[in-house]
Enzyme design. Structure first.
Site, short mmCIF file in Angstrom:
data_model
loop_
_atom_site.label_atom_id
_atom_site.label_comp_id
_atom_site.label_asym_id
_atom_site.label_seq_id
_atom_site.Cartn_x
_atom_site.Cartn_y
_atom_site.Cartn_z
N LYS A 1 26.55 -7.27 6.36
CA LYS A 1 25.82 -6.94 7.59
C LYS A 1 24.71 -5.97 7.23
O LYS A 1 24.96 -4.90 6.67
CB LYS A 1 26.77 -6.32 8.61
CG LYS A 1 26.06 -5.85 9.87
CD LYS A 1 27.04 -5.39 10.90
CE LYS A 1 26.33 -4.85 12.13
NZ LYS A 1 27.28 -4.35 13.13
N GLU B 1 30.07 -7.34 -1.50
CA GLU B 1 30.75 -7.00 -0.24
C GLU B 1 31.72 -8.12 0.17
O GLU B 1 32.82 -7.85 0.64
CB GLU B 1 29.71 -6.79 0.88
CG GLU B 1 28.95 -5.48 0.79
CD GLU B 1 29.74 -4.30 1.35
OE1 GLU B 1 30.92 -4.47 1.69
OE2 GLU B 1 29.16 -3.20 1.42
N SER C 1 20.89 -10.83 18.40
CA SER C 1 20.15 -10.67 19.65
C SER C 1 18.64 -10.76 19.47
O SER C 1 17.95 -11.42 20.26
CB SER C 1 20.54 -9.34 20.30
OG SER C 1 20.24 -8.24 19.45
N LYS D 1 25.08 -11.45 8.46
CA LYS D 1 24.41 -11.05 9.70
C LYS D 1 23.26 -10.13 9.40
O LYS D 1 23.45 -9.18 8.63
CB LYS D 1 25.44 -10.32 10.57
CG LYS D 1 24.89 -9.75 11.85
CD LYS D 1 25.92 -8.91 12.54
CE LYS D 1 25.25 -8.25 13.72
NZ LYS D 1 26.12 -7.31 14.37
N ARG E 1 21.62 -3.57 21.60
CA ARG E 1 21.89 -2.17 21.96
C ARG E 1 21.62 -1.94 23.44
O ARG E 1 22.26 -1.10 24.05
CB ARG E 1 21.10 -1.23 21.04
CG ARG E 1 21.58 -1.44 19.59
CD ARG E 1 21.28 -0.34 18.63
NE ARG E 1 21.73 -0.74 17.29
CZ ARG E 1 21.10 -0.49 16.15
NH1 ARG E 1 19.98 0.21 16.17
NH2 ARG E 1 21.59 -0.91 15.01
N ARG F 1 21.55 3.20 10.97
CA ARG F 1 22.81 2.85 10.32
C ARG F 1 22.62 2.56 8.83
O ARG F 1 23.42 1.88 8.22
CB ARG F 1 23.41 1.62 11.00
CG ARG F 1 23.58 1.71 12.51
CD ARG F 1 24.66 0.79 12.97
NE ARG F 1 24.67 0.52 14.40
CZ ARG F 1 24.98 1.41 15.34
NH1 ARG F 1 25.28 2.65 15.00
NH2 ARG F 1 24.98 1.08 16.62
N TYR G 1 23.88 -16.45 21.01
CA TYR G 1 23.76 -16.28 22.46
C TYR G 1 23.33 -17.60 23.12
O TYR G 1 23.36 -17.69 24.34
CB TYR G 1 22.78 -15.15 22.78
CG TYR G 1 23.26 -13.84 22.18
CD1 TYR G 1 24.27 -13.12 22.81
CD2 TYR G 1 22.77 -13.38 20.96
CE1 TYR G 1 24.79 -11.97 22.23
CE2 TYR G 1 23.27 -12.22 20.38
CZ TYR G 1 24.28 -11.52 21.02
OH TYR G 1 24.80 -10.39 20.45
C1 PBG Z 1 28.23 -3.18 15.98
C2 PBG Z 1 27.52 -4.46 16.21
C3 PBG Z 1 26.15 -4.63 16.36
C4 PBG Z 1 25.95 -5.99 16.58
C5 PBG Z 1 27.18 -6.61 16.54
N1 PBG Z 1 28.15 -5.65 16.30
C6 PBG Z 1 25.06 -3.64 16.45
C7 PBG Z 1 24.74 -2.74 15.33
O1 PBG Z 1 25.26 -2.85 14.23
O2 PBG Z 1 23.94 -1.85 15.60
C8 PBG Z 1 24.61 -6.62 16.80
C9 PBG Z 1 24.62 -8.00 17.34
C10 PBG Z 1 23.31 -8.50 17.84
O3 PBG Z 1 22.22 -7.90 17.65
O4 PBG Z 1 23.33 -9.55 18.48
N2 PBG Z 1 29.34 -3.07 16.82
#
Ligand code: PBG
Length: 325
Positions: A196, A235, A276, A250, A206, A219, A315
């Site tokens: 990720k 990983e 997203s 991701k 968010r 992050r 989505y």
């Molecule tokens: C963290 C999480 C995130 C997403 C899924 N799980 C956000 C992040 O890491 O800041 C993002 C998913 C998306 O953008 O559709 N719980």
């Protein structure tokens, strides 16, 4: 001299193209990410994710029943609690919103559809980080994975069939596997967000979960650097060694190279999260008439499958399933 080999011969008609298509998107490939929010009377639209809402428990049940009827095989739940605290206790509270919603869904659809839960703390912490923030401002890895273990057990008790840790803490899969097994949930599977990335493409998400990282933080101290592909393979290997049943890459489109490499390296199911921002960009450009949004969404999701994903979190799951039905 005319060419002897003419690839265009096989492109002449729609039926010929269908016959030789190497990749086909199917409803069975899709997982719908869904948001459920505590304390609202009606589903709330998310402005940066057209067509996606924050659900009430009731509207969530209806949505999932509809997805099951369309043949979508899985959903992944994200909770938006009414109150947040430094530890993110809503993530493991048996009366926390996701736990309640998981139980609702198992009653509603039983085993007809796989009910998964995202496992992280950021939706539940008041500072918006994915774990416990130590005195030095860094996220404390080992304190955090203990809380993930608690959340995993709470989600399993509520009926989750798959838990999906997304916090990118070292050792999180091993901690969760041990906690699940210790609580008698050896049949609950782990879908590890193995690779990720610290991506700018999570912006609309968010908004969907009401998360702002305190002090304009980010992050990058726990999610992967977009510069690194080999590191993703490491990983993935670590997560599999710790007991992950499935692994995820991701975001998806900007990381198709990573996805293809992971697919080539492992034989467990590989998931990709069409996140997203990827969805929102297409919707926004489509709304302006700059692209054909439906066509581009279908093309993008097909590309994710072609690159090697067995499961695609998107989505667009409902609209794609409707188009495929
Ligand atoms: C963290 C999480 C995130 C997403 C899924 N799980 C956000 C992040 O890491 O800041 C993002 C998913 C998306 O953008 O559709 N719980």
């Amino acid at each position: 001299m005319p060419p002897a080999r003419r690839p265009r011969r096989l492109r002449r008609t729609a039926a010929l193209r269908r016959l030789v298509a190497e990749t086909r998107l199917a409803t069975d490939d899709l997982i719908a990410p869904l948001f459920v929010r505590e304390g609202i009377a009606e589903a709330q639209p998310i402005s940066s994710l057209p067509g996606v809402v924050q659900h009430t428990r009731e509207s969530l049940r209806k949505e999932v029943a509809g997805l099951a009827a369309l043949g979508v095989p899985g959903v992944i739940l994200f909770g938006v609690p009414a109150t947040k605290d430094p530890e993110g206790s809503g993530a493991w509270d048996p009366a926390g919103i996701v736990q309640l919603a998981l139980a609702d869904l198992r009653t509603e659809v039983g085993d007809d559809l796989v009910v998964m839960a995202d496992l992280c703390l950021d939706e539940y912490t008041d500072h918006g980080h994915c774990g416990v923030v130590g005195p030095d401002g860094d996220v404390d890895n080992d304190a955090t994975i203990e809380l993930y273990a608690r959340a995993a057990v709470a989600q399993a008790e509520a009926g989750a069939q798959v838990v999906a840790p997304s916090g990118m803490m070292d050792g999180q899969v091993a901690a969760i596997r041990a906690a699940l097994d210790g609580a008698g949930h050896e049949r609950v599977a782990i879908l590890a967000y193995a690779a990720k990335y610290a991506s700018g493409l999570y912006g609309p998400f968010r908004e969907a979960v009401d998360v702002t990282i305190a002090g304009g933080g980010n992050r990058r101290g726990y999610q992967q650097d977009p510069a690194n592909a080999r590191e993703a393979l490491e990983e993935v290997r670590l997560d599999l060694a710790e007991g992950a049943d499935m692994v995820m890459v991701k975001p998806a489109l900007a990381y198709l190279d990573v996805l293809a490499r992971v697919r080539a390296e492992v034989d467990v199911p590989v998931a990709a999260y069409h996140v997203s921002g990827e969805y929102a960009m297409v919707k926004a450009a489509g709304e302006r008439g700059w692209i054909d949004g439906d066509a581009v969404l279908a093309e993008h999701v097909l590309a994710i499958k072609r690159a090697g994903a067995d499961l695609i979190l998107t989505y667009a799951a409902r609209e794609l399933a409707e188009a495929l039905s």
